[in-house]
Scaffold this motif. Sequence first.
Motif, PDB file in Angstrom:
ATOM      1  N   GLY A  44      92.251 155.240  64.815  1.00 31.99           N
ATOM      2  CA  GLY A  44      92.824 154.603  65.990  1.00 31.99           C
ATOM      3  C   GLY A  44      93.284 155.646  66.994  1.00 31.99           C
ATOM      4  O   GLY A  44      92.624 156.669  67.205  1.00 31.99           O
ATOM      5  N   LEU A 135      90.371 151.071  70.911  1.00 31.56           N
ATOM      6  CA  LEU A 135      91.035 149.911  70.296  1.00 31.56           C
ATOM      7  C   LEU A 135      90.202 148.641  70.474  1.00 31.56           C
ATOM      8  O   LEU A 135      90.167 147.788  69.583  1.00 31.56           O
ATOM      9  N   TYR A 171      97.938 151.585  62.354  1.00 32.14           N
ATOM     10  CA  TYR A 171      98.151 150.989  63.668  1.00 32.14           C
ATOM     11  C   TYR A 171      99.623 150.618  63.885  1.00 32.14           C
ATOM     12  O   TYR A 171     100.117 150.673  65.006  1.00 32.14           O
ATOM     13  N   PHE A 175     101.991 151.937  66.850  1.00 28.91           N
ATOM     14  CA  PHE A 175     102.776 151.030  67.702  1.00 28.91           C
ATOM     15  C   PHE A 175     104.226 151.514  67.803  1.00 28.91           C
ATOM     16  O   PHE A 175     104.805 151.573  68.892  1.00 28.91           O
ATOM     17  N   GLU A 208      98.513 149.546  75.513  1.00 26.47           N
ATOM     18  CA  GLU A 208      98.137 149.962  74.153  1.00 26.47           C
ATOM     19  C   GLU A 208      98.967 149.222  73.104  1.00 26.47           C
ATOM     20  O   GLU A 208      98.435 148.815  72.065  1.00 26.47           O
ATOM     21  N   LEU A 212      97.286 146.964  70.239  1.00 24.58           N
ATOM     22  CA  LEU A 212      97.546 147.244  68.819  1.00 24.58           C
ATOM     23  C   LEU A 212      98.072 145.996  68.105  1.00 24.58           C
ATOM     24  O   LEU A 212      97.649 145.681  66.986  1.00 24.58           O
TER      25      LEU A 212
END
Length: 1192
Positions: A44, A135, A171, A175, A208, A212
């Motif tokens: 990622g 992503l 992920y 985040f 983003e 995510l």
Amino acid sequence: MAESEMSVRSCRELWTILLGKSALRESAQIEGELDKHWDRLHQGLSYYKPPSSSSAAKVKENKDVAQPLKDFGLRISKLLNLDEQQSVQLLQCYLQEDYRGTRDSLKVVLNEERKSQALLLKIADYYYEERMCLLRCVLLLLTYFQDERHPYRAEYSNCVNKLEKDLVNNYQSQFENLFKAEAPTWETHGNLMTERQVSRWFLQCLREQSLLLEIIFLYYAYFEMSPPDLVKFTKMFKEQGFGLRQTNRHLVDKSMDALVDRIGYLSSLILIEGMDIDFLHKCALEDCTDRHQFSAAPDIIKEMDQLLLTFGDIPHHGPVLLAWVLLRHTLRPDESSPVIRRIGNTALQLGVFKYLSTMLRGLGVSGNNCTASTAKMCVYGLLSFVITSFEEESLQTDGVETQSSHLIDVACEVLSAPNLAEIFWEMKPNMGLGMILDSAAGMFPHKIGPLLQLLTVLVSNKSTVKKVYNFLDKMSFYTQVYKHKPSDVISKDDGTLWRRQAPKLLYPLGTGQTKLWMPQGVLGQVMMAGEQGYVVRWEHSYSSWTLFTCEVEMLLHVVSTADVIAHCARVKPILDLVHKIISVDWTVSDCLLPVTSRIYMLLQRLTSVINPPVDVIASCVNCLSVLAARMPGKVWSSLQHTGFLPFASIPLTNMAQCVSAEGMKAGNYGNLLVQIEQPRGEYAVTIAFLRLITTLVKGQLGSTQNKGLIPCVLLVLKEMLPTYHKWRYNTYGVRERIGCLILELIHAILNLSPEGEDQGSTPALQSLSIYSLANTEAGQAVVNIMAVGVDTIDVVLAAQPSSSGSESPGQILIQTVKLAFSVTNNVIRLKPASDAVSPLEQALTQHGSHGNNLIVVLAKYIYHKHDPALPRLAIQLLKRLATVAPMSVYACLGSDAAAIRDAFLTRLQSKTEDMRIKVMILEFLTVAVETQPGLIELFLNLEVKDGSEGSKEFLLGEWSCLHVVLDLIDSKQQGKYWCPPLLHRAALAFLLALWQDRRDSAISVLRTKEKFWENLTTPLFGTLTPPAETTEPCVLEACAFVMKIIGLEIYYVVSGSLEQSLKDGLQKFSNARRYEYWSQYVKSLVCHVVETEEEGICYFPETQMLISAWRMLLILSTSHADVMQLTDESTKMKLFLDVLDATKASLSSPMSVPCLRLGSMMATLLLVLLKQWRRCGECVYVENRHLFIFML
């Protein structure tokens, strides 16, 4: 760096490949790409590493990268806080894909501070887009890996199974890093990190985070979340305030609110998905709640209780609290403690149902369709279980009316998801959302809206149409509200049951109108009684369809009174339901005739009142659009009497009168647009009107009706198209939608077949539209749409959420520009030939100042990467302009010419580029050979090398298009995915254009290239499928082009000066008996045309081209027999007999135009051969003298 080679595929290119929009479309190729880039998808955003001394050292040691690029890569690394090797790699990908200059201009840019700073900021935007595309690739895999209809399901599924193990952990940590990240400053990232750039960084940070969470949500829709993970996510979202407590929340501005809301929505959905409410419901129904993962986790439950008791200050908490109450209530009903009641009350006080409908609408507008529909499935499970578990009254907080309408709203949002309507009808009516439908039916027809709102979304296919129709056809209750008890009913002592003493006419309509009676003796249950009156549910069987007819009649009856608003509110849901039903299943339309036949009168009455109800009028017009698709003539003739559409008050006689709009009236619609819609900024009727007119046009009405449509189309061309962009708009995206609908209408008109249009004095609809676009403001408006330019489209796309669907403003803008290209192309193609240059052509080709030059704008669409059709249509229009317009494209391009040439060639060289763009580029260059000498010299890029005795020799420059063309005709490339037959044919067409136009400098380079003649003639040595089985007629064209090039070379070059390799090729052609093969094949082609002349051969132009080329070769062989190695008498005899047989066959169908054309070609060839090959003629003359005499 994960991949040390500098030829790494960019994330955007990988995403394009996975979408199936590239040349790589085979399953094995997709699987190969996923395997190759699996590690990147797995990591990622962690794939992008921070700077390090070791990476910087490797960059310095790398001898393959020029020093200026290394230095600039280090500057990129500083600005973006990115690994040095990856920074250099990013720069190289940017230069390959997005840089809009030449290699020489890059040197200047790198050396000038201001220009290099601008380049740095563009690379920063490119980097942000790369991260998003990475992503998006994972989101795409999770969207389709279980979709049986998707062509790459198996490949996606294998990849997801490999990713599954650590995906969420990776992920989730990414985040957390994003929402805790400190904003960059000029001290840490250099002086380019201004306030504006920090804001841009934070916007990217939010995008983003949203993406995510979308990935994590889709993951948990398919895979189970463990109880400890639920606690972990709950704590994390609480800390972050469901997106509202960002570390950098001081940077949030109004434009970011939608993204922050989206983060909150997805956080809430992840926690609901983690509780696995669907499985909980199943366990409860089967009485085995101990199978649910939380039943064996009492400590987790206690921890969650304590956590959720602190919730309740923001709306995002509502659904989570509601789901937790369900889980606790189901797993431990004996522990229905005050804690659970408190959590449940908090959820209701937060307006959880209103929040859910707002959330689903928000996700539906901006999100990936799969994410939105998965969210609806998730909420469907929650809502079904809530309604089954708790009484509807216990879910009310702020009044029955309000809460009930919120429940209906969220149910409608949920049931609009694909397949949920079918699932709903298969369930028992006393469970889940069926109880909401039952409750809404219990208040019908007193409250007509809620039930019809639900039933409208429950129509999804033909089977559900029948269920909805039958449901409404057999109603068993009739609910009414009375302020006072009527005199014609008697009641029991307790007043809970009423009985009607006399029959009652439910709608007081006049004679000859629809009647709905309630008979004597009907019993009514008093549901509520109080100061407001009585709510009575009568046990009366009737058809709602009769009631709907009465409602419409009633509205017609009260249209000029004060009751019109209340009645419109009752009729609109009826019209919306009818519209949905006939859209999905036309066969029911006859049963709905009592309602649909009254729409015309409704339209006439409602549009002529002082303050017309625009929403009801729009619903009427929407219904007529669906009806017009099936019976345009009937709808048109009925509409004529309504006064709704624009009309001509005097007969239309000529073009000048039509264009001046003399005697034309705007109709009720035109008045409504100017007086109501434009001042309000809402355009529901305009959108419906444009769809209706487009449907009528597509219905291919006869010439009479087409002439009747002229006032409608003129209103669009004169009053709407030139000005719609200046109107007031309340809602973002409506302007783009209206522009798109206007161009769809014009596109439909320009694609009308000319059949049925008489040659009378009145101009036809199509010729009027062509004239208006070519000579009035309408054409300039279309030019303005095309002039939007690639930069504006990129800005609109960048502003959208991560995974917008086809209805997003960006997609609609792209569609509008594509339609503008197509419309302009068709106008130029269909416009009658004229010496005078039309204003449209003038606007298209004016040189003007640099910024106003449309040719440059069109050419720059080559930089657009999102939708391959956009650059393709732009190049197609350039090709048309290069053919018909008296101007130099090269001069118009000015200083951008070399950079645009490089961009064209980069896309032409790419092995993953969409094949249709490559074909269109080659077709454009083929046209340019003849019509654009300056431009073709730019693309040929030939360099002069002084030869002996002052003669000039030419070499191919680095940016010559001939490099690609030579690759495409290379025999080793044929059949590979990047060189399909269509592309090979386009390359050969370009070469033929060079020979036909006698581009001697280019030809002199080509003919001396090693293996050129061998590669060129390869198609002539293949074996073609029989004519009856041909599936790729472009192969016939390719062979024809090769024959023509050989013929032209032999004709123009003295035999002694022919290249030895060509002579060897001709010798090989003769030795391999290819003359006999092609003679036999051409004969079979002619015979096939004759045999299929009744049904018509689908590839006649290609057939004719090949026969013509073969004919040219044979005629040439009569005077160049030695060079062409055609001296053997038996071979000549065979060829002669084949031509004779083909001539006989083609002349055997004298009534067929294709056969006569081929007959003419073959007969003239036969006469030439008869004269030159006399011995052959003498052998067959006696048997065929009648044919020869006939031809002579």
